[in-house]
Scaffold this motif. Structure first.
Motif, mmCIF file in Angstrom:
data_model
loop_
_atom_site.group_PDB
_atom_site.id
_atom_site.type_symbol
_atom_site.label_atom_id
_atom_site.label_comp_id
_atom_site.label_asym_id
_atom_site.label_seq_id
_atom_site.Cartn_x
_atom_site.Cartn_y
_atom_site.Cartn_z
ATOM 1 N N THR A 190 0.840 -1.194 0.000
ATOM 2 C CA THR A 190 0.000 0.000 0.000
ATOM 3 C C THR A 190 0.875 1.244 0.000
ATOM 4 O O THR A 190 1.772 1.383 0.833
ATOM 5 C CB THR A 190 -0.927 0.040 1.224
ATOM 6 N N VAL A 191 0.622 2.141 -0.939
ATOM 7 C CA VAL A 191 1.342 3.409 -1.041
ATOM 8 C C VAL A 191 0.426 4.528 -0.539
ATOM 9 O O VAL A 191 -0.780 4.514 -0.798
ATOM 10 C CB VAL A 191 1.767 3.679 -2.499
ATOM 11 N N ASN A 192 0.994 5.483 0.176
ATOM 12 C CA ASN A 192 0.221 6.602 0.759
ATOM 13 C C ASN A 192 -0.881 6.078 1.679
ATOM 14 O O ASN A 192 -2.022 6.555 1.635
ATOM 15 C CB ASN A 192 -0.391 7.486 -0.337
ATOM 16 N N ASP A 193 -0.524 5.117 2.499
ATOM 17 C CA ASP A 193 -1.502 4.495 3.395
ATOM 18 C C ASP A 193 -2.093 5.535 4.349
ATOM 19 O O ASP A 193 -1.372 6.264 5.038
ATOM 20 C CB ASP A 193 -0.815 3.392 4.199
ATOM 21 N N GLY A 194 -3.418 5.627 4.379
ATOM 22 C CA GLY A 194 -4.105 6.535 5.268
ATOM 23 C C GLY A 194 -4.342 7.924 4.723
ATOM 24 O O GLY A 194 -5.047 8.721 5.347
ATOM 25 N N VAL A 195 -3.771 8.222 3.552
ATOM 26 C CA VAL A 195 -3.966 9.536 2.943
ATOM 27 C C VAL A 195 -5.221 9.473 2.073
ATOM 28 O O VAL A 195 -5.238 8.775 1.048
ATOM 29 C CB VAL A 195 -2.750 9.950 2.094
ATOM 30 N N ILE A 196 -6.261 10.179 2.460
ATOM 31 C CA ILE A 196 -7.548 10.109 1.773
ATOM 32 C C ILE A 196 -7.401 10.545 0.313
ATOM 33 O O ILE A 196 -6.854 11.601 0.015
ATOM 34 C CB ILE A 196 -8.587 10.993 2.476
ATOM 35 N N GLY A 197 -7.894 9.693 -0.580
ATOM 36 C CA GLY A 197 -7.870 9.988 -1.999
ATOM 37 C C GLY A 197 -6.566 9.677 -2.695
ATOM 38 O O GLY A 197 -6.469 9.787 -3.915
ATOM 39 N N GLN A 198 -5.548 9.287 -1.927
ATOM 40 C CA GLN A 198 -4.243 9.019 -2.540
ATOM 41 C C GLN A 198 -3.745 7.600 -2.294
ATOM 42 O O GLN A 198 -2.672 7.236 -2.751
ATOM 43 C CB GLN A 198 -3.199 10.011 -2.012
ATOM 44 N N GLU A 199 -4.502 6.805 -1.569
ATOM 45 C CA GLU A 199 -4.086 5.421 -1.313
ATOM 46 C C GLU A 199 -4.119 4.603 -2.595
ATOM 47 O O GLU A 199 -5.082 4.657 -3.360
ATOM 48 C CB GLU A 199 -5.012 4.760 -0.288
ATOM 49 N N LYS A 200 -3.068 3.838 -2.797
ATOM 50 C CA LYS A 200 -3.012 2.903 -3.916
ATOM 51 C C LYS A 200 -2.412 1.601 -3.414
ATOM 52 O O LYS A 200 -1.479 1.602 -2.610
ATOM 53 C CB LYS A 200 -2.141 3.447 -5.055
ATOM 54 N N THR A 201 -2.950 0.496 -3.887
ATOM 55 C CA THR A 201 -2.367 -0.800 -3.543
ATOM 56 C C THR A 201 -1.941 -1.500 -4.816
ATOM 57 O O THR A 201 -2.581 -1.381 -5.861
ATOM 58 C CB THR A 201 -3.379 -1.689 -2.789
ATOM 59 N N ILE A 202 -0.833 -2.231 -4.705
ATOM 60 C CA ILE A 202 -0.288 -2.922 -5.873
ATOM 61 C C ILE A 202 0.279 -4.268 -5.448
ATOM 62 O O ILE A 202 0.871 -4.391 -4.369
ATOM 63 C CB ILE A 202 0.797 -2.064 -6.562
ATOM 64 N N SER A 203 0.056 -5.269 -6.255
ATOM 65 C CA SER A 203 0.575 -6.604 -6.015
ATOM 66 C C SER A 203 1.959 -6.709 -6.650
ATOM 67 O O SER A 203 2.119 -6.480 -7.846
ATOM 68 C CB SER A 203 -0.372 -7.653 -6.609
ATOM 69 N N VAL A 204 2.951 -7.047 -5.828
ATOM 70 C CA VAL A 204 4.342 -7.022 -6.278
ATOM 71 C C VAL A 204 4.963 -8.411 -6.176
ATOM 72 O O VAL A 204 4.789 -9.116 -5.175
ATOM 73 C CB VAL A 204 5.175 -6.032 -5.435
ATOM 74 N N ALA A 205 5.697 -8.794 -7.207
ATOM 75 C CA ALA A 205 6.471 -10.029 -7.206
ATOM 76 C C ALA A 205 7.608 -9.850 -8.204
ATOM 77 O O ALA A 205 7.881 -8.732 -8.644
ATOM 78 C CB ALA A 205 5.598 -11.220 -7.593
ATOM 79 N N CYS A 206 8.285 -10.913 -8.543
ATOM 80 C CA CYS A 206 9.297 -10.843 -9.589
ATOM 81 C C CYS A 206 8.622 -10.427 -10.894
ATOM 82 O O CYS A 206 7.605 -10.994 -11.286
ATOM 83 C CB CYS A 206 9.978 -12.197 -9.765
ATOM 84 N N MET A 207 9.170 -9.399 -11.543
ATOM 85 C CA MET A 207 8.587 -8.894 -12.782
ATOM 86 C C MET A 207 9.192 -9.556 -14.016
ATOM 87 O O MET A 207 8.860 -9.202 -15.132
ATOM 88 C CB MET A 207 8.762 -7.378 -12.864
ATOM 89 N N HIS A 208 10.125 -10.493 -13.816
ATOM 90 C CA HIS A 208 10.734 -11.238 -14.920
ATOM 91 C C HIS A 208 11.245 -10.273 -15.997
ATOM 92 O O HIS A 208 10.829 -10.295 -17.156
ATOM 93 C CB HIS A 208 9.745 -12.262 -15.478
ATOM 94 N N CYS A 209 12.152 -9.422 -15.532
ATOM 95 C CA CYS A 209 12.689 -8.324 -16.344
ATOM 96 C C CYS A 209 13.383 -8.837 -17.602
ATOM 97 O O CYS A 209 14.022 -9.892 -17.591
ATOM 98 C CB CYS A 209 13.674 -7.497 -15.532
#
Length: 219
Positions: free
Chosen positions: A40-59
């Motif tokens: 979770t990015v910007n956790d608790g900031v109203i209107g700015q919270e974003k969540t993303i699922s992260v793993a190896c991106m196989h670059c």
């Protein structure tokens, strides 16, 4: 030949952690290792919270492969970055080099005993025979050999996490962005530079214009 990739749509992720749970259950992941995490990015900031699922991106140009002193990392014909645990010496260089924190040490065993690195395999197993017991014990289930996609993406209830052929999932994500009408801001241009990519554009034009990256190379 398909080039396998992951994309997580932050506008759809609801932080349910079903992807992480499915991964641990499917592959019986070692204690202390999370091949996939929901951040979770910007956790608790109203209107700015974003969540993303992260793993190896196989670059395509994987830093873990570049720094490994024993060359235990390799890339399959499908573009999946895997590693050989028989070759791995547990030095941890890959863990420091990876921007996503994908390679991890297991936490079991005596204090200070780190063992072999573990990471997301895109459900593609390892160097052992496909579907063998040895492959499952070291790397988990090889779903790609069974003609299936990674379980984390299949279990995502909102289809925020997409996994598969890079061109196919890019087309899906592109169509979503065009329907939302957010233009290039979906890539975080305002976050990175603090301004619109075209400051002279009017608000309606900026909302409906497609970024150049959506059309380049599509003949």
């Amino acid at each position: 030949m398909a080039r396998m990739k992951f994309i997580c749509d932050t506008e759809r992720c609801i932080e349910c952690n079903s992807c992480a749970t499915a991964c641990k259950n499917e592959h019986e992941v070692p204690w202390g290792v999370n091949r996939r995490r929901v951040v979770t990015v910007n956790d608790g900031v109203i209107g700015q919270e974003k969540t993303i699922s992260v793993a190896c991106m196989h670059c395509s140009d994987a830093p873990c492969m570049a720094v490994c002193p024993v060359d235990c990392f390799y890339r399959t014909d499908e573009g999946v970055v895997l590693h050989n645990k028989d070759t791995c010496i547990g030095c941890g260089y890959c863990s420091y080099a990876c921007p996503f924190g994908a390679p991890q040490f297991p936490s079991n065993g005596t204090f200070g005993l780190r063992g072999k690195m573990d990471k997301c395999t895109f459900c593609a197993g390892g160097p052992e025979e496909n579907g063998s017991k040895a492959e499952f014990e070291k790397y988990g289930r090889n779903r790609l050999a069974e003609g299936k996609l990674p379980l984390c993406a299949e279990m995502c209830s909102t289809k925020a996490l997409l996994g598969g052929d890079g061109d196919a999932i890019a087309d899906i994500f592109r169509s979503r962005v065009m329907r939302r009408g957010k233009g290039s801001e979906v890539w975080g241009w305002g976050t990175a530079y603090g301004k619109s990519p075209n400051p002279n554009a009017t608000a309606p034009a900026a909302a409906t214009a497609a970024p150049a990256s959506f059309t380049e190379g599509k003949k």
